[in-house]
Enzyme design. Structure first.
Site, short mmCIF file in Angstrom:
data_model
loop_
_atom_site.label_atom_id
_atom_site.label_comp_id
_atom_site.label_asym_id
_atom_site.label_seq_id
_atom_site.Cartn_x
_atom_site.Cartn_y
_atom_site.Cartn_z
N GLU A 24 0.52 -0.97 0.37
CA GLU A 24 0.38 0.06 0.03
C GLU A 24 0.61 0.55 -0.15
O GLU A 24 0.45 2.38 -0.36
CB GLU A 24 -0.86 -0.68 0.96
CG GLU A 24 -2.07 1.45 1.34
CD GLU A 24 -2.94 0.91 -0.22
OE1 GLU A 24 -2.90 2.07 -0.76
OE2 GLU A 24 -3.73 0.13 -0.32
N LYS A 71 4.53 4.64 -9.71
CA LYS A 71 3.14 4.11 -9.26
C LYS A 71 1.96 4.24 -10.59
O LYS A 71 0.81 3.26 -10.52
CB LYS A 71 2.47 5.43 -8.77
CG LYS A 71 4.12 5.98 -7.62
CD LYS A 71 3.85 7.64 -7.27
CE LYS A 71 4.72 7.38 -5.61
NZ LYS A 71 4.58 8.71 -5.42
#
Length: 429
Positions: free
Chosen positions: A131, A207
């Site tokens: 995460e 990302k």
């Protein structure tokens, strides 16, 4: 009380130190949430004897032998906050193969070779949680991986790099150029001494690959992501955007294409000031998710920093620790769709093109002819100035990016086009 879940921490920089502090400060709460205490049994660092700012940990558990720490029989979970590809990949594959759960914040490794980690997790029957690799403390990856697993995500658009968002927000607010805004970001600690990974889009591209992989159940690597940074964005570009009722953001955009593929890209783009992402300022991150059943969702918060990232790490640590106590593991990687990743040239985009042109009859018609030749439709055109100040600003309808690029390249060769002041993509219509 159940036996402690024993944790090895790899890295004790800004994030690692915050992980240690939070483990100490929240000991009782974490024990209650997990059902067993967390015991930090080792911390791997580059140098022993360095001042750690009074961290609440026994100095004897520090070591420079990260691989040896990972291999210890008493380690249940490995937390990695070192970053980079190697030796982090070797450490994590070793842990996963041995059935030890892994929590990592390593976006570069996940984007470069996440498949290797997932394969090792499957072989070892271990959890792999990350995460903290995207958007700091913002709970984003788990909703994509779990909460929206019953839906069909069609598009993910995000601001996922705080440094570039601070720079562009400053340029928009003050009219400063890129260099001035970067200098301000460096002074305030938002930009690294070497800001290349941020301002050239490498960080955001990593990302974007992770987000696309989760959203579309397809392995997407950093090499699959089209990337442009913000170094060429000028004060004039920002002013042009304002005149159109837009602002400029470095966006990561992952979409399902009409032909059953996926496109993933990172580049600066104009977006209308009415778009939810337009108001995201300073060093904040935000990600806009569109799904068929859920509709439009937005995740917003601080996307970097020691404490926010450590918060995400501890959230993952609680989850993997619970799984170990229950003798189970989370769902494995979902890459069943295996959708083809389209090249940037195949993606349909819109362009904003600003041309410095000679002030003479027929220029507008000739420019329009070039766009028509490449089958690119013009949405709006604005001609202003006279003499050496003559400017044409053209906004196109959606067209294949390759056609738009070819149009711009031909415009460069026309004798009455003195220069192409800016070329920016337009999103969020």
């Amino acid at each position: 009380m159940k036996e402690p879940v024993k944790v090895a921490l790899l890295g004790c920089g800004n994030v690692g130190a915050e992980v240690v502090r939070l483990l100490h400060e929240q000991t009782d709460d974490l024990t209650a949430r997990i059902g067993a205490p967390i015991e930090l049994v080792g911390v791997a660092v580059r140098r022993l004897g360095r001042d750690r700012g009074g961290l609440p940990v026994d100095p004897s558990i520090f070591t420079t032998d990260a691989l040896g720490l990972v291999k210890r029989d008493d380690v249940d979970v490995v937390v990695e906050v070192v970053g980079g590809i190697e030796p982090a990949r070797t450490w994590l594959v070793e842990a996963l193969n041995a059935g030890k759960s892994v929590v990592t914040a390593n976006k570069a490794l996940l984007a470069e070779d996440g498949g290797t980690l997932h394969d090792a997790a499957a072989r070892g029957g271990a959890d792999l949680y990350y995460e903290a690799a995207v958007a700091g403390a913002i709970p984003l990856l788990r909703p994509l991986r779990e909460s929206l697993h019953g839906d069909r995500i069609t598009r993910v658009t995000g601001i996922v790099n705080g440094t570039t968002n601070f720079i562009l927000s400053s340029m928009d607010a003050t009219g400063a150029g890129f260099g001035e805004a970067l200098e301000e970001a460096t002074t305030l600690g938002y930009a690294e001494a070497d800001p290349t990974a941020d301002v050239e889009g490498f960080d955001a591209a990593a990302k974007a690959a992770i987000l696309a992989s989760l959203a579309f159940h397809t392995r997407v690597g950093a090499a699959d992501v089209y990337r442009e940074g913000i170094t060429e964005v000028s004060a004039a570009d920002v002013a042009s955007a304002k005149a159109m009722g837009c602002t400029i953001k470095l966006l990561c955009i992952a979409t399902r294409t009409d032909d059953g593929g996926v496109s993933v890209r990172v580049h600066p783009a104009m977006i209308p000031r009415t778009h939810p992402l337009a108001g995201v300022g300073d060093a904040f991150n935000a990600v806009f998710v569109e799904a068929e059943a859920a509709g439009q969702l937005m995740f917003y918060g601080r996307g970097a920093g020691g404490a926010p990232t450590a918060s995400a790490v501890l959230g993952d640590l609680v989850a993997v620790a619970r799984n170990r106590l229950a003798k189970t593991r989370a769902a494995s990687e979902s890459a069943y769709a295996d959708l083809p990743v389209r090249s940037m040239g195949e993606v349909r985009t819109r362009y904003h093109v600003s041309l410095d042109v000679a002030d003479r009859a027929g220029v507008l018609a000739a420019v329009a002819g070039v766009f028509a030749k490449h089958d690119v439709s013009i949405a709006t055109v604005n001609q202003s100035g006279r003499g050496n100040d003559a400017v044409l600003v053209i906004v196109t309808h959606s067209a294949p990016d390759a056609a738009l690029a070819a149009t711009v390249e031909e415009l460069r060769g026309l004798d009455f086009v003195r220069s192409i002041a800016s070329v920016l993509r337009v999103e969020g219509e």
